[in-house]
Scaffold this active site. Structure first.
Site, short mmCIF file in Angstrom:
data_model
loop_
_atom_site.label_atom_id
_atom_site.label_comp_id
_atom_site.label_asym_id
_atom_site.label_seq_id
_atom_site.Cartn_x
_atom_site.Cartn_y
_atom_site.Cartn_z
N ASN A 75 -7.63 -8.43 -29.63
CA ASN A 75 -6.57 -9.30 -29.09
C ASN A 75 -5.25 -9.15 -29.85
OD1 ASN A 75 -8.04 -10.94 -27.02
ND2 ASN A 75 -9.32 -11.41 -28.78
N ASP A 90 -4.93 -11.75 -38.38
CA ASP A 90 -5.53 -13.09 -38.37
C ASP A 90 -5.66 -13.63 -39.80
OD1 ASP A 90 -6.03 -13.03 -35.54
OD2 ASP A 90 -7.74 -11.73 -35.90
N ARG A 100 -15.84 -8.26 -33.50
CA ARG A 100 -16.50 -9.30 -32.71
C ARG A 100 -18.03 -9.22 -32.68
NH1 ARG A 100 -14.26 -9.31 -26.89
NH2 ARG A 100 -12.37 -9.18 -28.14
N ASP A 122 -6.73 -11.31 -45.89
CA ASP A 122 -7.28 -12.63 -46.21
C ASP A 122 -8.81 -12.62 -46.22
OD1 ASP A 122 -7.48 -12.31 -43.38
OD2 ASP A 122 -7.92 -14.44 -43.21
N GLY A 153 -12.45 -10.73 -40.73
CA GLY A 153 -12.11 -9.31 -40.84
C GLY A 153 -13.09 -8.40 -40.14
N ASP A 192 -2.82 -7.16 -42.32
CA ASP A 192 -3.84 -7.69 -41.43
C ASP A 192 -3.13 -8.75 -40.58
OD1 ASP A 192 -6.45 -8.49 -40.46
OD2 ASP A 192 -6.28 -10.21 -41.81
C1 BG6 Z 1 -10.46 -10.08 -37.16
C2 BG6 Z 1 -10.88 -11.50 -37.47
O1 BG6 Z 1 -9.08 -9.97 -37.37
O2 BG6 Z 1 -10.74 -9.77 -35.80
C3 BG6 Z 1 -12.35 -11.70 -37.10
O3 BG6 Z 1 -10.70 -11.74 -38.85
C4 BG6 Z 1 -12.56 -11.31 -35.65
O4 BG6 Z 1 -12.68 -13.04 -37.33
C5 BG6 Z 1 -12.11 -9.87 -35.43
O5 BG6 Z 1 -13.94 -11.42 -35.30
C6 BG6 Z 1 -12.30 -9.38 -34.00
O6 BG6 Z 1 -11.45 -10.05 -33.14
P1 BG6 Z 1 -11.53 -10.03 -31.57
O7 BG6 Z 1 -10.28 -10.76 -31.16
O8 BG6 Z 1 -11.52 -8.60 -31.11
O9 BG6 Z 1 -12.78 -10.72 -31.17
MG MG Z 2 -7.74 -11.57 -41.41
#
Ligand code: BG6
Ligand code: MG
Length: 214
Positions: free
Chosen positions: A117, A10, A48, A169, A45, A8
């Site tokens: 992202n 983030d 969005r 995590d 995890g 993973d």
């Molecule tokens: C996950 C994060 O990796 O990505 C979440 O743990 C987040 O908290 C999710 O909401 C989506 O991310 P993004 O960057 O597409 O908004």
């Molecule tokens: Mg994570």
């Protein structure tokens, strides 16, 4: 016999989980709520729009689709602002070396992040070439705890799920890995991640001989 390790992003490779929290907390504040660190665990995890829906459920707030879209974009704008300040040395200590040493032993390495992202973050950290496959939030239909993301990563690597180990995590991520039929290393607190096969405080704490014994 382990043939692949799926990470993973983030909260496992870099502390962008904290930036997600800051941005969601800021949004919650605009909605008249205080998002606690405990409530934030539910968002980890999860993609969005689902994260936003969880916040709205916690606050008993109902919004139409276009309003949800608008504020989710706002949160993402803040997140991207935080991330764009990041320097490559913000990668968690020992993780880059860990990715390299696993691959050097002939084991494949993939990234599987719910984040849209993710490509931007790994480019900023200058680790985009450290993976044999990358799966991000733009490539999946179902969010963790659904196993789709990890099954897609395994299929991109050409490795059977039973021969994969996932580093996660988030509780939703641990559940997704188990549902995929994979072994899971939880990164964080044992209390939160007790469904994982083993829990370490930090990603690089897991030694290679522990990994191959899972
Ligand atoms: C996950 C994060 O990796 O990505 C979440 O743990 C987040 O908290 C999710 O909401 C989506 O991310 P993004 O960057 O597409 O908004
Ligand atoms: Mg994570």
């Amino acid at each position: 016999m382990i043939k692949a390790v799926i990470f993973d992003l983030d909260g496992v490779i870099v502390d962008t989980a904290h930036y997600h929290y800051l941005a969601w907390k800021r949004l919650a504040k605009e909605l008249g709520m205080d998002l606690t660190i405990e409530q934030n665990e539910l968002l980890k995890g999860v993609r969005r729009m689902r994260s936003l829906e969880i916040i709205l459920e916690l606050g008993g707030i109902s919004l139409n689709e276009s309003e949800k879209e608008r504020i989710a974009n706002k949160k993402n704008g803040w997140f991207v602002e935080y991330v764009d300040q990041m320097k490559p040395d913000e990668i968690f200590p020992g993780v880059k070396e860990m990715l390299k040493s696993i691959r050097a032993k002939g084991i494949k390495v993939a990234l599987a992040s719910s984040s849209k992202n993710a490509p931007r973050v790994i480019e900023l950290l200058k680790i985009e070439n450290e993976f044999d496959a990358v799966v991000d939030g733009t490539m999946i239909v179902h969010t963790k705890p659904d196993p789709e993301i990890f099954l897609l990563a395994a299929s991109k690597l050409g490795v059977a799920p039973a021969a994969c180990v996932v580093f996660e995590d988030a509780e939703a991520g641990v559940e997704a890995a188990i549902a995929a039929g994979m072994k899971c290393v939880g990164v964080g607190s044992l209390e939160q991640l007790n469904k994982a096969n083993i829990v370490v405080a930090k990603t690089a704490d897991l030694k290679f001989d522990q990994l191959v014994k899972l």
